[in-house]
Enzyme design. Structure first.
Site, PDB file in Angstrom:
ATOM      1  N   HIS A 186       0.843  -1.202   0.000  1.00  0.00           N
ATOM      2  CA  HIS A 186       0.000   0.000   0.000  1.00  0.00           C
ATOM      3  C   HIS A 186       0.878   1.252   0.000  1.00  0.00           C
ATOM      4  O   HIS A 186       0.614   2.211  -0.734  1.00  0.00           O
ATOM      5  CB  HIS A 186      -0.894   0.030   1.249  1.00  0.00           C
ATOM      6  CG  HIS A 186      -1.925  -1.065   1.322  1.00  0.00           C
ATOM      7  ND1 HIS A 186      -2.117  -1.847   2.418  1.00  0.00           N
ATOM      8  CD2 HIS A 186      -2.845  -1.480   0.407  1.00  0.00           C
ATOM      9  CE1 HIS A 186      -3.099  -2.704   2.206  1.00  0.00           C
ATOM     10  NE2 HIS A 186      -3.557  -2.511   0.985  1.00  0.00           N
ATOM     11  N   LYS A 219     -16.428  -8.029   5.363  1.00  0.00           N
ATOM     12  CA  LYS A 219     -15.523  -8.809   6.222  1.00  0.00           C
ATOM     13  C   LYS A 219     -15.389  -8.146   7.588  1.00  0.00           C
ATOM     14  O   LYS A 219     -15.491  -6.933   7.703  1.00  0.00           O
ATOM     15  CB  LYS A 219     -14.110  -8.858   5.616  1.00  0.00           C
ATOM     16  CG  LYS A 219     -14.066  -9.020   4.134  1.00  0.00           C
ATOM     17  CD  LYS A 219     -12.680  -8.768   3.594  1.00  0.00           C
ATOM     18  CE  LYS A 219     -12.684  -7.621   2.611  1.00  0.00           C
ATOM     19  NZ  LYS A 219     -11.523  -7.441   1.815  1.00  0.00           N
ATOM     20  N   ARG A 272      -1.822  -5.656  -8.887  1.00  0.00           N
ATOM     21  CA  ARG A 272      -0.700  -6.542  -8.605  1.00  0.00           C
ATOM     22  C   ARG A 272      -0.510  -7.587  -9.689  1.00  0.00           C
ATOM     23  O   ARG A 272       0.583  -7.930 -10.070  1.00  0.00           O
ATOM     24  CB  ARG A 272      -0.926  -7.268  -7.277  1.00  0.00           C
ATOM     25  CG  ARG A 272      -0.663  -6.408  -6.092  1.00  0.00           C
ATOM     26  CD  ARG A 272      -1.330  -6.944  -4.875  1.00  0.00           C
ATOM     27  NE  ARG A 272      -2.769  -6.814  -4.993  1.00  0.00           N
ATOM     28  CZ  ARG A 272      -3.617  -6.999  -3.995  1.00  0.00           C
ATOM     29  NH1 ARG A 272      -3.164  -7.373  -2.828  1.00  0.00           N
ATOM     30  NH2 ARG A 272      -4.897  -6.830  -4.166  1.00  0.00           N
ATOM     31  N   SER A 288      -3.026  -7.972   2.679  1.00  0.00           N
ATOM     32  CA  SER A 288      -3.219  -7.875   4.131  1.00  0.00           C
ATOM     33  C   SER A 288      -3.597  -9.230   4.739  1.00  0.00           C
ATOM     34  O   SER A 288      -3.209  -9.539   5.863  1.00  0.00           O
ATOM     35  CB  SER A 288      -4.308  -6.846   4.446  1.00  0.00           C
ATOM     36  OG  SER A 288      -3.935  -5.582   3.957  1.00  0.00           O
TER      37      SER A 288
HETATM   38  P1  ADP Z   1      -9.411  -4.440  -0.781  1.00  0.00           P
HETATM   39  O1  ADP Z   1      -9.853  -3.314  -1.651  1.00  0.00           O
HETATM   40  O2  ADP Z   1      -9.505  -5.795  -1.403  1.00  0.00           O
HETATM   41  O3  ADP Z   1      -9.875  -4.389   0.632  1.00  0.00           O
HETATM   42  P2  ADP Z   1      -6.879  -3.536   0.147  1.00  0.00           P
HETATM   43  O4  ADP Z   1      -7.486  -2.670   1.116  1.00  0.00           O
HETATM   44  O5  ADP Z   1      -5.874  -4.519   0.642  1.00  0.00           O
HETATM   45  O6  ADP Z   1      -7.859  -4.310  -0.734  1.00  0.00           O
HETATM   46  O7  ADP Z   1      -6.176  -2.696  -0.969  1.00  0.00           O
HETATM   47  C1  ADP Z   1      -6.620  -1.473  -1.432  1.00  0.00           C
HETATM   48  C2  ADP Z   1      -5.952  -1.189  -2.734  1.00  0.00           C
HETATM   49  O8  ADP Z   1      -4.556  -1.399  -2.630  1.00  0.00           O
HETATM   50  C3  ADP Z   1      -6.406  -2.078  -3.891  1.00  0.00           C
HETATM   51  O9  ADP Z   1      -6.369  -1.290  -5.056  1.00  0.00           O
HETATM   52  C4  ADP Z   1      -5.361  -3.135  -3.957  1.00  0.00           C
HETATM   53  O10 ADP Z   1      -5.216  -3.649  -5.264  1.00  0.00           O
HETATM   54  C5  ADP Z   1      -4.137  -2.344  -3.585  1.00  0.00           C
HETATM   55  N1  ADP Z   1      -3.114  -3.201  -3.000  1.00  0.00           N
HETATM   56  C6  ADP Z   1      -3.208  -4.041  -1.948  1.00  0.00           C
HETATM   57  N2  ADP Z   1      -2.046  -4.668  -1.707  1.00  0.00           N
HETATM   58  C7  ADP Z   1      -1.185  -4.220  -2.639  1.00  0.00           C
HETATM   59  C8  ADP Z   1       0.163  -4.515  -2.976  1.00  0.00           C
HETATM   60  N3  ADP Z   1       0.865  -5.427  -2.305  1.00  0.00           N
HETATM   61  N4  ADP Z   1       0.711  -3.860  -4.004  1.00  0.00           N
HETATM   62  C9  ADP Z   1      -0.015  -2.985  -4.703  1.00  0.00           C
HETATM   63  N5  ADP Z   1      -1.289  -2.670  -4.484  1.00  0.00           N
HETATM   64  C10 ADP Z   1      -1.871  -3.284  -3.475  1.00  0.00           C
END
Ligand code: ADP
Length: 160
Positions: free
Chosen positions: A19, A43, A92, A130
């Site tokens: 992130h 979730k 990703r 995460s």
């Molecule tokens: P979600 O929207 O599934 O709850 P997250 O909160 O983990 O996902 O992620 C928010 C944003 O950050 C999404 O666009 C996700 O693709 C991106 N993201 C999460 N982990 C990574 C990573 N390791 N590298 C790049 N982008 C990421």
């Protein structure tokens, strides 16, 4: 010229170095970046919204143009409230694509002036999310390469 603001929505449960990589890239393009914690996720999160905001603020201390806020409604409404011109998402792998594509098109239908911008992280973060971090932490694995020291500490506390 007015400031160009982008919002970066997600669950961030917890915030990872993947992130952070996306936030750094977004900072080079936009004057202001608001990391937006969605509170209507189905979730059950491990960290409360307040904990997640604190951990993000700790992680982005060196970026004065970045802050975190929570939001419970429709993302495009939040974006409009903040006069944001873009929604940032991280891509990703191809597996992210279909869902992201649907969401970007839906958001465009709802609010045509807001553009979704996809950013790719450093390759070393392409497998990181995460959920995996929480699983490794739960079983006592080393997560120091995936999260900030403060997130690592708070994860250890959760699973004590
Ligand atoms: P979600 O929207 O599934 O709850 P997250 O909160 O983990 O996902 O992620 C928010 C944003 O950050 C999404 O666009 C996700 O693709 C991106 N993201 C999460 N982990 C990574 C990573 N390791 N590298 C790049 N982008 C990421």
């Amino acid at each position: 010229m007015s400031k160009r603001c982008a919002i970066y929505p997600g669950t961030f449960d917890p915030f990872t170095l993947g992130h952070l990589d996306i936030v750094e890239r977004a900072c080079r393009i936009f004057d202001e970046v608001i990391i937006t914690i969605a509170t209507n996720a189905r979730k059950k999160p491990l960290f409360s919204v307040e904990e997640r905001i604190d951990l993000i603020h700790d992680a982005v201390r060196r970026f004065p143009s970045v802050r975190a806020e929570s939001f419970g409604g429709l993302l495009v409404d939040f974006a409009r409230q903040k006069s944001a011109v873009a929604i940032i998402r991280g891509l990703r792998a191809i597996s992210d694509f279909e869902f992201e594509f649907q969401m970007a098109l839906m958001n465009r239908r709802l609010q045509k002036d807001i553009t979704t911008v996809f950013l790719m992280p450093n390759e070393k973060y392409t497998y990181l999310n995460s959920t995996i971090v929480k699983e490794v932490a739960e079983f006592g694995g080393d997560i120091s390469n995936f999260v900030t020291p403060e997130v690592a500490r708070r994860l250890r506390d959760k699973f004590k």
